[in-house]
Design a protein around this motif. Structure first.
Motif, PDB file in Angstrom:
ATOM      1  N   MET A  46      31.888  42.555  35.212  1.00  0.00           N
ATOM      2  CA  MET A  46      32.585  43.648  35.886  1.00  0.00           C
ATOM      3  C   MET A  46      34.095  43.482  35.752  1.00  0.00           C
ATOM      4  O   MET A  46      34.619  42.383  35.812  1.00  0.00           O
ATOM      5  CB  MET A  46      32.205  43.666  37.372  1.00  0.00           C
ATOM      6  CG  MET A  46      32.919  44.723  38.197  1.00  0.00           C
ATOM      7  SD  MET A  46      32.619  44.531  39.986  1.00  0.00           S
ATOM      8  CE  MET A  46      30.864  44.917  40.060  1.00  0.00           C
ATOM      9  N   VAL A  47      34.783  44.605  35.554  1.00  0.00           N
ATOM     10  CA  VAL A  47      36.235  44.649  35.708  1.00  0.00           C
ATOM     11  C   VAL A  47      36.491  45.124  37.137  1.00  0.00           C
ATOM     12  O   VAL A  47      36.232  46.278  37.475  1.00  0.00           O
ATOM     13  CB  VAL A  47      36.892  45.583  34.680  1.00  0.00           C
ATOM     14  CG1 VAL A  47      38.409  45.633  34.898  1.00  0.00           C
ATOM     15  CG2 VAL A  47      36.587  45.119  33.262  1.00  0.00           C
ATOM     16  N   ALA A  48      36.938  44.204  37.981  1.00  0.00           N
ATOM     17  CA  ALA A  48      37.015  44.478  39.413  1.00  0.00           C
ATOM     18  C   ALA A  48      38.421  44.890  39.834  1.00  0.00           C
ATOM     19  O   ALA A  48      39.412  44.317  39.376  1.00  0.00           O
ATOM     20  CB  ALA A  48      36.591  43.246  40.201  1.00  0.00           C
ATOM     21  N   TYR A  49      38.473  45.894  40.714  1.00  0.00           N
ATOM     22  CA  TYR A  49      39.748  46.323  41.282  1.00  0.00           C
ATOM     23  C   TYR A  49      39.781  46.168  42.799  1.00  0.00           C
ATOM     24  O   TYR A  49      40.817  46.396  43.425  1.00  0.00           O
ATOM     25  CB  TYR A  49      40.064  47.767  40.901  1.00  0.00           C
ATOM     26  CG  TYR A  49      38.965  48.768  41.209  1.00  0.00           C
ATOM     27  CD1 TYR A  49      38.756  49.245  42.496  1.00  0.00           C
ATOM     28  CD2 TYR A  49      38.149  49.248  40.187  1.00  0.00           C
ATOM     29  CE1 TYR A  49      37.756  50.156  42.778  1.00  0.00           C
ATOM     30  CE2 TYR A  49      37.147  50.170  40.451  1.00  0.00           C
ATOM     31  CZ  TYR A  49      36.947  50.619  41.742  1.00  0.00           C
ATOM     32  OH  TYR A  49      35.948  51.514  42.015  1.00  0.00           O
ATOM     33  N   ALA A  50      38.645  45.769  43.422  1.00  0.00           N
ATOM     34  CA  ALA A  50      38.605  45.592  44.874  1.00  0.00           C
ATOM     35  C   ALA A  50      37.723  44.407  45.226  1.00  0.00           C
ATOM     36  O   ALA A  50      36.812  44.042  44.472  1.00  0.00           O
ATOM     37  CB  ALA A  50      38.098  46.855  45.567  1.00  0.00           C
ATOM     38  N   GLN A  51      38.021  43.817  46.368  1.00  0.00           N
ATOM     39  CA  GLN A  51      37.254  42.682  46.876  1.00  0.00           C
ATOM     40  C   GLN A  51      37.167  42.818  48.395  1.00  0.00           C
ATOM     41  O   GLN A  51      38.191  43.021  49.057  1.00  0.00           O
ATOM     42  CB  GLN A  51      37.929  41.358  46.498  1.00  0.00           C
ATOM     43  CG  GLN A  51      37.163  40.122  46.955  1.00  0.00           C
ATOM     44  CD  GLN A  51      37.934  38.828  46.669  1.00  0.00           C
ATOM     45  OE1 GLN A  51      39.149  38.838  46.587  1.00  0.00           O
ATOM     46  NE2 GLN A  51      37.197  37.744  46.531  1.00  0.00           N
ATOM     47  N   ASN A  52      35.959  42.728  48.930  1.00  0.00           N
ATOM     48  CA  ASN A  52      35.755  42.820  50.376  1.00  0.00           C
ATOM     49  C   ASN A  52      36.359  44.085  50.982  1.00  0.00           C
ATOM     50  O   ASN A  52      36.943  44.073  52.066  1.00  0.00           O
ATOM     51  CB  ASN A  52      36.313  41.576  51.084  1.00  0.00           C
ATOM     52  CG  ASN A  52      35.600  40.312  50.649  1.00  0.00           C
ATOM     53  OD1 ASN A  52      34.421  40.350  50.301  1.00  0.00           O
ATOM     54  ND2 ASN A  52      36.311  39.196  50.656  1.00  0.00           N
ATOM     55  N   GLY A  53      36.236  45.188  50.240  1.00  0.00           N
ATOM     56  CA  GLY A  53      36.659  46.484  50.768  1.00  0.00           C
ATOM     57  C   GLY A  53      38.136  46.786  50.697  1.00  0.00           C
ATOM     58  O   GLY A  53      38.585  47.781  51.270  1.00  0.00           O
ATOM     59  N   GLU A  54      38.922  45.967  50.009  1.00  0.00           N
ATOM     60  CA  GLU A  54      40.350  46.219  49.851  1.00  0.00           C
ATOM     61  C   GLU A  54      40.742  45.923  48.411  1.00  0.00           C
ATOM     62  O   GLU A  54      40.020  45.219  47.706  1.00  0.00           O
ATOM     63  CB  GLU A  54      41.169  45.359  50.813  1.00  0.00           C
ATOM     64  CG  GLU A  54      41.071  43.870  50.535  1.00  0.00           C
ATOM     65  CD  GLU A  54      41.944  43.043  51.474  1.00  0.00           C
ATOM     66  OE1 GLU A  54      42.283  43.514  52.571  1.00  0.00           O
ATOM     67  OE2 GLU A  54      42.300  41.922  51.071  1.00  0.00           O
ATOM     68  N   PRO A  55      41.872  46.451  47.942  1.00  0.00           N
ATOM     69  CA  PRO A  55      42.299  46.147  46.574  1.00  0.00           C
ATOM     70  C   PRO A  55      42.389  44.640  46.351  1.00  0.00           C
ATOM     71  O   PRO A  55      42.731  43.882  47.264  1.00  0.00           O
ATOM     72  CB  PRO A  55      43.679  46.806  46.482  1.00  0.00           C
ATOM     73  CG  PRO A  55      43.640  47.910  47.488  1.00  0.00           C
ATOM     74  CD  PRO A  55      42.801  47.384  48.621  1.00  0.00           C
ATOM     75  N   VAL A  56      42.057  44.223  45.154  1.00  0.00           N
ATOM     76  CA  VAL A  56      42.158  42.797  44.823  1.00  0.00           C
ATOM     77  C   VAL A  56      43.566  42.316  45.142  1.00  0.00           C
ATOM     78  O   VAL A  56      44.556  42.951  44.752  1.00  0.00           O
ATOM     79  CB  VAL A  56      41.842  42.559  43.330  1.00  0.00           C
ATOM     80  CG1 VAL A  56      42.130  41.118  42.944  1.00  0.00           C
ATOM     81  CG2 VAL A  56      40.371  42.882  43.048  1.00  0.00           C
ATOM     82  N   ARG A  57      43.664  41.222  45.864  1.00  0.00           N
ATOM     83  CA  ARG A  57      44.981  40.702  46.257  1.00  0.00           C
ATOM     84  C   ARG A  57      45.689  40.074  45.056  1.00  0.00           C
ATOM     85  O   ARG A  57      45.047  39.636  44.095  1.00  0.00           O
ATOM     86  CB  ARG A  57      44.816  39.674  47.371  1.00  0.00           C
ATOM     87  CG  ARG A  57      44.250  40.280  48.655  1.00  0.00           C
ATOM     88  CD  ARG A  57      44.126  39.266  49.763  1.00  0.00           C
ATOM     89  NE  ARG A  57      43.602  39.885  50.978  1.00  0.00           N
ATOM     90  CZ  ARG A  57      43.471  39.251  52.136  1.00  0.00           C
ATOM     91  NH1 ARG A  57      43.821  37.979  52.239  1.00  0.00           N
ATOM     92  NH2 ARG A  57      42.991  39.883  53.201  1.00  0.00           N
ATOM     93  N   PRO A  58      47.025  40.002  45.106  1.00  0.00           N
ATOM     94  CA  PRO A  58      47.768  39.441  43.965  1.00  0.00           C
ATOM     95  C   PRO A  58      47.284  38.056  43.556  1.00  0.00           C
ATOM     96  O   PRO A  58      47.144  37.771  42.360  1.00  0.00           O
ATOM     97  CB  PRO A  58      49.215  39.402  44.474  1.00  0.00           C
ATOM     98  CG  PRO A  58      49.286  40.528  45.465  1.00  0.00           C
ATOM     99  CD  PRO A  58      47.936  40.547  46.138  1.00  0.00           C
ATOM    100  N   GLU A  59      47.004  37.191  44.535  1.00  0.00           N
ATOM    101  CA  GLU A  59      46.586  35.838  44.184  1.00  0.00           C
ATOM    102  C   GLU A  59      45.172  35.801  43.616  1.00  0.00           C
ATOM    103  O   GLU A  59      44.754  34.794  43.038  1.00  0.00           O
ATOM    104  CB  GLU A  59      46.671  34.913  45.407  1.00  0.00           C
ATOM    105  CG  GLU A  59      45.779  35.297  46.569  1.00  0.00           C
ATOM    106  CD  GLU A  59      46.454  36.233  47.555  1.00  0.00           C
ATOM    107  OE1 GLU A  59      46.051  36.227  48.736  1.00  0.00           O
ATOM    108  OE2 GLU A  59      47.382  36.967  47.156  1.00  0.00           O
ATOM    109  N   GLN A  60      44.434  36.906  43.751  1.00  0.00           N
ATOM    110  CA  GLN A  60      43.082  36.998  43.212  1.00  0.00           C
ATOM    111  C   GLN A  60      43.000  37.835  41.940  1.00  0.00           C
ATOM    112  O   GLN A  60      41.913  38.071  41.420  1.00  0.00           O
ATOM    113  CB  GLN A  60      42.128  37.570  44.260  1.00  0.00           C
ATOM    114  CG  GLN A  60      41.953  36.695  45.483  1.00  0.00           C
ATOM    115  CD  GLN A  60      41.340  35.345  45.140  1.00  0.00           C
ATOM    116  OE1 GLN A  60      40.571  35.225  44.216  1.00  0.00           O
ATOM    117  NE2 GLN A  60      41.700  34.320  45.886  1.00  0.00           N
ATOM    118  N   GLY A  61      44.173  38.280  41.434  1.00  0.00           N
ATOM    119  CA  GLY A  61      44.169  38.942  40.137  1.00  0.00           C
ATOM    120  C   GLY A  61      44.586  40.396  40.100  1.00  0.00           C
ATOM    121  O   GLY A  61      44.337  41.086  39.103  1.00  0.00           O
TER     122      GLY A  61
END
Length: 211
Positions: A46-61
Motif C-alpha cells: 500500500m501507498v499510505a497517506y493516513a495512519q490511525n485516522g489522521e494524515p501520516v505524521r512527518p516522522e512516519q513518512g
C-alpha cells in the motif's frame, strides 16, 4: 493504515511485460532507496497517506509512505518521492551497506535478499527492569507476530527451555498482526530464565538465538 494499493497505481500507469522489480526512493536527505519484487508489489503493498485516522505524521513518512505487510521494515520506505519500474533488482547503497548480512557459513559472503519477517515473540512482562516482590502467581505476557501469516500458538518456558507450555492468545488473531499472549506462572522465588516461542499457520516455529 489508509491508502491506495500499489497494484492499482501500477496498473493505471501501465506495466511492460519485462517489469519484474521496483526501485523506490524516499525524500529524506540521504535518498533512502530500496528494491521490491513485482510479485509482492502487485499483492498487498500500500501507498499510505493516513495512519490511525489522521494524515501520516512527518516522522512516519508524510505525505506518502510505502507499507509492505509482513516484510522487514526497510521495505516500507518513508517520504516516497520516486517509484520506478525496472527489469532487475538494484543493489542500492541502503541494501548493500546497511542490510546485507555476512554469513560465516557462506565463507564470509553476504546474504542479500531477505523478505518476510519470520515468526517472532517477545515477553514484555516480566522483562528487563521489572522487579517482582516475591514468590507468587504472576502473569507472563507479550507480543507475537509472523510475516508469513497468522500466529497459531505461543509457548512459554519458565525453566530455560527444558519444558514448554502453551500460552493463551488474545483475540482477534489477525494475519500479519501483533498478537497478545498471556500465561499464568507460579514463581517459587528462585532464579530462572523465561522464554517464549511462536508458531504460525505455515508451521514455522521461532528459532532460538543459537539456531
Amino acid at each position: 493504515w489508509t491508502g491506495v494499493l500499489l497494484s492499482v497505481l501500477l496498473k493505471e500507469a501501465g506495466l511492460q511485460k519485462e517489469a519484474s522489480w521496483l526501485v523506490y526512493e524516499g525524500g529524506d536527505p540521504g535518498k533512502y532507496t530500496y528494491t521490491l519484487p513485482m510479485a509482492k508489489a502487485l499483492d498487498d503493498v500500500m501507498v499510505a497517506y493516513a495512519q490511525n485516522g489522521e494524515p501520516v505524521r512527518p516522522e512516519q513518512g508524510h505525505p506518502l509512505r510505502m507499507v509492505v505487510p509482513g516484510w522487514e521494515g526497510p521495505f516500507s520506505v518513508k517520504w516516497i518521492k520516486h517509484i520506478k519500474v525496472v527489469d532487475q533488482p538494484y543493489f542500492t547503497w541502503s541494501e548493500s551497506m546497511n542490510h546485507s548480512i555476512p554469513r560465516p557459513d557462506l565463507g564470509g559472503k553476504s546474504r542479500w535478499h531477505h523478505f518476510q519477517m519470520a515468526p517472532k515473540s517477545v515477553i514484555t512482562r516480566p522483562s528487563s527492569g521489572h522487579k517482582l516482590p516475591g514468590p507468587g502467581t504472576y502473569e507472563v505476557t507479550g507480543l507475537a507476530w509472523s510475516g508469513w501469516g497468522t500466529v497459531r500458538k505461543v509457548e512459554i518456558s519458565t525453566n530455560g527451555g527444558k519444558t514448554w507450555k502453551e500460552a493463551k492468545l488474545q483475540t482477534p488473531v489477525l494475519r500479519m498482526a501483533h498478537t497478545r499472549f498471556n500465561f499464568d506462572w507460579n514463581w517459587d522465588g528462585e532464579e530462572t530464565l523465561i522464554q517464549s516461542r511462536c508458531t504460525d499457520d505455515q508451521g514455522e516455529t521461532q528459532l532460538s538465538v543459537a539456531e
